[in-house]
Motif scaffolding. Structure first.
Motif, PDB file in Angstrom:
ATOM      1  N   GLN A 155       0.827  -1.209   0.000  1.00  0.00           N
ATOM      2  CA  GLN A 155       0.000   0.000   0.000  1.00  0.00           C
ATOM      3  C   GLN A 155       0.860   1.256   0.000  1.00  0.00           C
ATOM      4  OE1 GLN A 155      -3.975   0.771   0.479  1.00  0.00           O
ATOM      5  NE2 GLN A 155      -2.632   2.012  -0.803  1.00  0.00           N
ATOM      6  N   ARG A 156       1.961   1.237   0.739  1.00  0.00           N
ATOM      7  CA  ARG A 156       2.834   2.412   0.755  1.00  0.00           C
ATOM      8  C   ARG A 156       3.471   2.641  -0.613  1.00  0.00           C
ATOM      9  NH1 ARG A 156       3.589   0.569   6.135  1.00  0.00           N
ATOM     10  NH2 ARG A 156       5.277  -0.850   5.535  1.00  0.00           N
ATOM     11  N   PHE A 157       3.733   1.565  -1.340  1.00  0.00           N
ATOM     12  CA  PHE A 157       4.296   1.705  -2.682  1.00  0.00           C
ATOM     13  C   PHE A 157       3.244   2.163  -3.681  1.00  0.00           C
ATOM     14  CE2 PHE A 157       5.574  -0.121  -6.838  1.00  0.00           C
ATOM     15  CZ  PHE A 157       6.771   0.565  -6.997  1.00  0.00           C
ATOM     16  N   LEU A 158       1.995   1.778  -3.424  1.00  0.00           N
ATOM     17  CA  LEU A 158       0.867   2.159  -4.298  1.00  0.00           C
ATOM     18  C   LEU A 158      -0.102   3.029  -3.500  1.00  0.00           C
ATOM     19  CD1 LEU A 158       0.182  -1.367  -5.872  1.00  0.00           C
ATOM     20  CD2 LEU A 158       1.411   0.517  -6.954  1.00  0.00           C
ATOM     21  N   PRO A 159       0.308   4.242  -3.132  1.00  0.00           N
ATOM     22  CA  PRO A 159      -0.486   5.040  -2.188  1.00  0.00           C
ATOM     23  C   PRO A 159      -1.855   5.447  -2.697  1.00  0.00           C
ATOM     24  CG  PRO A 159       1.266   6.367  -3.163  1.00  0.00           C
ATOM     25  CD  PRO A 159       1.529   4.946  -3.557  1.00  0.00           C
ATOM     26  N   GLN A 160      -2.045   5.473  -4.014  1.00  0.00           N
ATOM     27  CA  GLN A 160      -3.323   5.879  -4.575  1.00  0.00           C
ATOM     28  C   GLN A 160      -4.191   4.695  -4.993  1.00  0.00           C
ATOM     29  OE1 GLN A 160      -4.190   9.064  -4.355  1.00  0.00           O
ATOM     30  NE2 GLN A 160      -2.176   9.363  -3.414  1.00  0.00           N
ATOM     31  N   SER A 161      -3.743   3.484  -4.699  1.00  0.00           N
ATOM     32  CA  SER A 161      -4.522   2.290  -5.013  1.00  0.00           C
ATOM     33  C   SER A 161      -5.293   1.837  -3.780  1.00  0.00           C
ATOM     34  CB  SER A 161      -3.608   1.164  -5.500  1.00  0.00           C
ATOM     35  OG  SER A 161      -2.928   1.532  -6.685  1.00  0.00           O
ATOM     36  N   ARG A 162      -6.312   1.024  -3.999  1.00  0.00           N
ATOM     37  CA  ARG A 162      -7.178   0.562  -2.909  1.00  0.00           C
ATOM     38  C   ARG A 162      -6.823  -0.901  -2.630  1.00  0.00           C
ATOM     39  NH1 ARG A 162     -12.758   3.411  -5.120  1.00  0.00           N
ATOM     40  NH2 ARG A 162     -13.449   3.222  -2.967  1.00  0.00           N
ATOM     41  N   ILE A 163      -5.841  -1.093  -1.753  1.00  0.00           N
ATOM     42  CA  ILE A 163      -5.283  -2.418  -1.508  1.00  0.00           C
ATOM     43  C   ILE A 163      -6.183  -3.243  -0.590  1.00  0.00           C
ATOM     44  CG2 ILE A 163      -3.297  -3.723  -0.677  1.00  0.00           C
ATOM     45  CD1 ILE A 163      -2.640  -2.030  -3.098  1.00  0.00           C
ATOM     46  N   VAL A 164      -6.423  -4.481  -0.991  1.00  0.00           N
ATOM     47  CA  VAL A 164      -7.186  -5.437  -0.186  1.00  0.00           C
ATOM     48  C   VAL A 164      -6.418  -6.751  -0.168  1.00  0.00           C
ATOM     49  CG1 VAL A 164      -9.340  -6.717   0.051  1.00  0.00           C
ATOM     50  CG2 VAL A 164      -9.388  -4.372  -0.821  1.00  0.00           C
ATOM     51  N   LYS A 165      -6.275  -7.337   0.996  1.00  0.00           N
ATOM     52  CA  LYS A 165      -5.594  -8.634   1.120  1.00  0.00           C
ATOM     53  C   LYS A 165      -6.616  -9.755   0.960  1.00  0.00           C
ATOM     54  CE  LYS A 165      -1.742 -10.893   2.270  1.00  0.00           C
ATOM     55  NZ  LYS A 165      -0.496 -10.700   1.490  1.00  0.00           N
ATOM     56  N   ALA A 166      -6.349 -10.680   0.033  1.00  0.00           N
ATOM     57  CA  ALA A 166      -7.236 -11.835  -0.178  1.00  0.00           C
ATOM     58  C   ALA A 166      -6.544 -12.833  -1.095  1.00  0.00           C
ATOM     59  CB  ALA A 166      -8.568 -11.394  -0.801  1.00  0.00           C
ATOM     60  N   PHE A 167      -7.003 -14.064  -1.060  1.00  0.00           N
ATOM     61  CA  PHE A 167      -6.537 -15.155  -1.920  1.00  0.00           C
ATOM     62  C   PHE A 167      -5.090 -15.579  -1.651  1.00  0.00           C
ATOM     63  CE2 PHE A 167      -9.849 -13.165  -4.709  1.00  0.00           C
ATOM     64  CZ  PHE A 167     -10.738 -14.234  -4.696  1.00  0.00           C
TER      65      PHE A 167
END
Length: 246
Positions: A130-142
């Protein structure tokens, strides 16, 4: 600790119609097949030129299309990261801006080498992404179910013995979108909590490798705080003066 982006009323996110997968290994191929069988348009990027993996992708997931990672990111409504975790810095940051990004990666020190940035128990690998992709909506799954179980255990909603996949994230809209995707791909979604709760799904946690139903998966998540792994994580975070352990 990132705050939840609370949502009220209906979600603003468009329904996921195109699922992108960056990573054409075992997990990526299984998810591509499941998504195609569920009716999604699927785009897959691997480390090789798309022309070199096109036939393999089509054979494993008929109808899926191989493409460059930047194309997958731009054209997909949600993108699964299924590549080796140390390669997260190769991701197309700009193309993933504003996108729902599903982190299915894990840190394997035996394969990835000893990495202090990825082994830091004061945070999670998903928070690092998430810190590397600050403008993305990170979700942990799979990430916590083995690829063979993913391949074999998908069932329709309500089917006896249906297995569960846990989901963690700070963006409530994105979490709901991913939970709907989990259900569509054949598994019962279980909310693990905020992104920092993804530590409960990483290697070393009881839920990692679990092939169980929603009730048992929830129980595993609830037991984390008193497990050996949970106590180690809590000590590391307490000593660092971070927020209360998950």
């Amino acid at each position: 600790m990132a705050a939840h982006r609370e949502q009220s009323g209906t979600d603003d996110l468009e329904p996921v119609r195109t699922l992108g997968i960056i990573g054409a290994g075992r997990v990526g191929k299984v998810l591509a097949r499941l998504a195609r069988e569920a009716g999604y348009r699927v785009l897959v990027a691997g480390s090789a030129d798309p022309a070199r993996i096109a036939a393999t992708v089509a054979a494993v997931a008929p109808g899926a299309t191989a493409a460059e990672a930047s194309v997958v990111a731009r054209e997909s409504d949600a993108i699964v990261l299924a590549l080796p975790l140390p390669r997260y810095r190769e991701l197309p940051v700009d193309a993933l801006r504003g996108k729902v990004v599903i982190d299915a990666m894990n840190y394997w020190w035996e394969v990835d080498g000893l990495r202090s940035d990825l082994a830091d128990l004061r945070t999670t690998t998903s928070e690092t992404v998430q810190r590397f992709l600050p403008q993305s909506r990170i979700v942990k799954a799979f990430n916590h179910m083995g690829y063979r179980d993913l391949d074999e255990e998908a069932r329709p909603p309500g089917a006896p013995g249906r297995k569960a996949i846990a989901v963690a994230g700070d963006d409530d809209e994105a979490v709901r979108a991913v939970m709907r995707l989990v259900d569509a791909l054949g598994f019962d979604p279980v909310l693990a909590g905020a992104l920092r709760e993804g530590i409960k799904l990483e290697p070393g946690a009881e839920a990692f490798g679990a092939d169980v139903d929603a009730t048992e998966l929830q129980a595993m998540l609830d037991r984390f705080a008193t497990s050996q792994r949970g106590l180690i994580v809590a000590r590391a975070r307490r000593d660092a003066g971070t927020d209360a352990a998950p």
